[in-house]
Design a protein around this motif. Sequence first.
Motif, PDB file in Angstrom:
ATOM      1  N   UNK A 335      16.702 -12.476  36.428  1.00 34.06           N
ATOM      2  CA  UNK A 335      17.299 -11.214  36.704  1.00 34.06           C
ATOM      3  C   UNK A 335      17.768 -10.604  35.392  1.00 34.06           C
ATOM      4  N   UNK A 336      18.553 -11.548  34.620  1.00 30.38           N
ATOM      5  CA  UNK A 336      19.190 -10.779  33.446  1.00 30.38           C
ATOM      6  C   UNK A 336      18.169 -10.280  32.537  1.00 30.38           C
ATOM      7  N   UNK A 337      17.161 -11.126  32.247  1.00 37.17           N
ATOM      8  CA  UNK A 337      16.094 -10.593  31.456  1.00 37.17           C
ATOM      9  C   UNK A 337      15.494  -9.493  31.978  1.00 37.17           C
ATOM     10  N   UNK A 338      15.315  -9.287  33.192  1.00 36.45           N
ATOM     11  CA  UNK A 338      14.457  -8.071  33.901  1.00 36.45           C
ATOM     12  C   UNK A 338      15.408  -6.998  33.599  1.00 36.45           C
ATOM     13  N   UNK A 339      16.697  -6.831  33.844  1.00 36.81           N
ATOM     14  CA  UNK A 339      17.611  -5.932  33.678  1.00 36.81           C
ATOM     15  C   UNK A 339      17.932  -5.462  32.389  1.00 36.81           C
ATOM     16  N   UNK A 340      17.853  -6.350  31.349  1.00 37.27           N
ATOM     17  CA  UNK A 340      18.127  -6.088  30.170  1.00 37.27           C
ATOM     18  C   UNK A 340      16.912  -5.314  29.461  1.00 37.27           C
ATOM     19  N   UNK A 341      15.810  -5.368  30.015  1.00 35.04           N
ATOM     20  CA  UNK A 341      14.493  -4.769  29.397  1.00 35.04           C
ATOM     21  C   UNK A 341      13.957  -3.468  30.215  1.00 35.04           C
ATOM     22  N   UNK A 342      14.719  -3.180  31.421  1.00 38.16           N
ATOM     23  CA  UNK A 342      14.129  -2.300  32.198  1.00 38.16           C
ATOM     24  C   UNK A 342      14.425  -0.587  31.544  1.00 38.16           C
ATOM     25  N   UNK A 343      15.671  -0.576  30.823  1.00 34.63           N
ATOM     26  CA  UNK A 343      15.565   0.877  30.434  1.00 34.63           C
ATOM     27  C   UNK A 343      14.450   1.168  28.992  1.00 34.63           C
ATOM     28  N   UNK A 344      13.708   0.064  28.862  1.00 37.50           N
ATOM     29  CA  UNK A 344      12.834   0.317  27.661  1.00 37.50           C
ATOM     30  C   UNK A 344      11.497   0.272  27.730  1.00 37.50           C
ATOM     31  N   UNK A 345      10.441   1.085  27.088  1.00 42.55           N
ATOM     32  CA  UNK A 345       9.299   1.067  27.499  1.00 42.55           C
ATOM     33  C   UNK A 345       8.317   1.329  25.992  1.00 42.55           C
ATOM     34  N   UNK A 346       8.874   2.266  25.540  1.00 37.85           N
ATOM     35  CA  UNK A 346       8.122   2.397  24.189  1.00 37.85           C
ATOM     36  C   UNK A 346       8.536   1.409  23.043  1.00 37.85           C
ATOM     37  N   UNK A 347       9.858   1.052  23.141  1.00 39.47           N
ATOM     38  CA  UNK A 347      10.088  -0.105  22.104  1.00 39.47           C
ATOM     39  C   UNK A 347      10.498  -1.421  22.917  1.00 39.47           C
ATOM     40  N   UNK A 348       9.805  -1.717  23.738  1.00 39.99           N
ATOM     41  CA  UNK A 348       9.911  -2.975  24.386  1.00 39.99           C
ATOM     42  C   UNK A 348       9.674  -4.148  23.563  1.00 39.99           C
ATOM     43  N   UNK A 349       9.063  -4.083  22.639  1.00 37.37           N
ATOM     44  CA  UNK A 349       8.781  -5.326  21.569  1.00 37.37           C
ATOM     45  C   UNK A 349      10.181  -5.820  21.008  1.00 37.37           C
ATOM     46  N   UNK A 350      10.874  -4.461  20.493  1.00 35.43           N
ATOM     47  CA  UNK A 350      12.000  -4.656  19.521  1.00 35.43           C
ATOM     48  C   UNK A 350      13.238  -5.049  20.813  1.00 35.43           C
ATOM     49  N   UNK A 351      13.147  -4.543  21.704  1.00 32.03           N
ATOM     50  CA  UNK A 351      14.180  -5.094  22.634  1.00 32.03           C
ATOM     51  C   UNK A 351      14.103  -6.460  23.142  1.00 32.03           C
ATOM     52  N   UNK A 352      12.902  -6.838  23.402  1.00 31.95           N
ATOM     53  CA  UNK A 352      12.696  -8.161  23.793  1.00 31.95           C
ATOM     54  C   UNK A 352      13.074  -9.060  22.685  1.00 31.95           C
ATOM     55  N   UNK A 353      12.785  -8.841  21.429  1.00 31.42           N
ATOM     56  CA  UNK A 353      13.061  -9.631  20.300  1.00 31.42           C
ATOM     57  C   UNK A 353      14.557  -9.778  20.015  1.00 31.42           C
ATOM     58  N   UNK A 354      15.394  -8.493  20.170  1.00 33.94           N
ATOM     59  CA  UNK A 354      16.685  -8.386  20.034  1.00 33.94           C
ATOM     60  C   UNK A 354      17.339  -9.214  21.249  1.00 33.94           C
ATOM     61  N   UNK A 355      16.627  -9.199  22.373  1.00 35.19           N
ATOM     62  CA  UNK A 355      17.332 -10.050  23.548  1.00 35.19           C
ATOM     63  C   UNK A 355      17.276 -11.413  23.025  1.00 35.19           C
ATOM     64  N   UNK A 356      15.927 -11.844  22.863  1.00 35.28           N
ATOM     65  CA  UNK A 356      15.673 -13.076  22.443  1.00 35.28           C
ATOM     66  C   UNK A 356      16.519 -13.723  21.345  1.00 35.28           C
ATOM     67  N   UNK A 357      16.785 -12.738  20.261  1.00 40.46           N
ATOM     68  CA  UNK A 357      17.537 -13.259  19.032  1.00 40.46           C
ATOM     69  C   UNK A 357      18.938 -13.467  19.576  1.00 40.46           C
TER      70      UNK A 357
END
Length: 411
Positions: A335-357
Amino acid sequence: MTDPEMEVTEMSKSKYIKLILILGSLTALGPFSIDMYLPGFAGIARDLNTSVANVSMTLSSYFIGISAGQLLYGPLLDRFGRKKPLFIGLLVYIFASLGCIFVQDIDIFIGLRFIQAVGSCAATVASIAMVRDLFPVKDIPKVFSMLMLVVGLSPMLAPTIGGYVTADYGWHTVFFILMYMGIVILIASQIVLPNSYLPDTSISLKPKPIINNFLNIIKEPQFYTYAFAGAIAFSGLFTYVAASPILFMDIFKVDAKTYGWIFAFMSLSFIGASQLNSLLLKKFTSEQMIFGALISQAFVSILFLILAINNYLGLYETIGMLFLFLACLGISNPNTAGLTLAPFSRNAGSASALMGAIQLGLGAFASFAVGIFVQNSVLPMVIIMTTSTLLALIILIVGKKRIKAAVLINR
């Protein structure tokens, strides 16, 4: 660059399952690389003429590598599409695993584990970004829960297999198996996975635009609230993983095979909770699930701490408390992963990378603390877990007040 709604509508059930399995395998490569060699810590220490505490630093270097590597692959996945950076990263992983088979020095081993991690995190970032590419926002927590089922098999299978392989063939063979896994996953991902995201040539790879992109992402209140609350809470898992060889094999004196079975049993908690999460999402929102899970995790960790301080923890009591603790993480993490990425589409790769980092960076810090403080007592591990849980809960409560218009993923 993609239309996830159309992708899911047109996706057959068999293709859907195949996609989940491949994405799950990509996500599971990192956990397998972490868990499978844990039963070999004593043998590695003996063969490399060092201590188990020093061997645990190879785990810390892996966490540091996978954290730093996420920031590298995020912009690459957005700029060049998903498959090319994934291919290169898996090649790096394969060759680093080959090096680990023949390593003779602990310092070189620590370095190779760092490189192996940098390679494997391409798989992690790509799989998360492709979930955002291919599925509607409202389905992301359910998809992550299904990925957790695949990923959850790794802490069940990896240390158990690792225990038997280490006992019968030596710890070097573990890295041969990891290398072979990397080869199979590389081939499968290149053949089966679709091109879910077209290369975006407008994304610059110069340092300043990349940094500005990450800064813009991290300034989003919904991102930093759920990314940091989720990552700090999840650092309890890294604390457990790093401490478990010392905890079970040194303190409680179980052998490598028994340790593998204990680790497998513990993973049932995380898997079961992540699947329960899919059912509970039909009645509750992700926001409610996160808050409930963190409150439960705080209660469990405080009780765990009280028992540890009063020396009430034997082997079975420790297993029971860890089982409950991991169940809370199985609920909160998707759930935290889903809500973290929800605002992003165009730069989802960067958002997921930053979340993972953020997640892996905090995990590296937690595992490093374990290497320093966890020697002959359960208490330091429990203190780290309790502190991280309470801090995560505070961040969630404070951060939610700053989110003006949340991008919701259900209801």
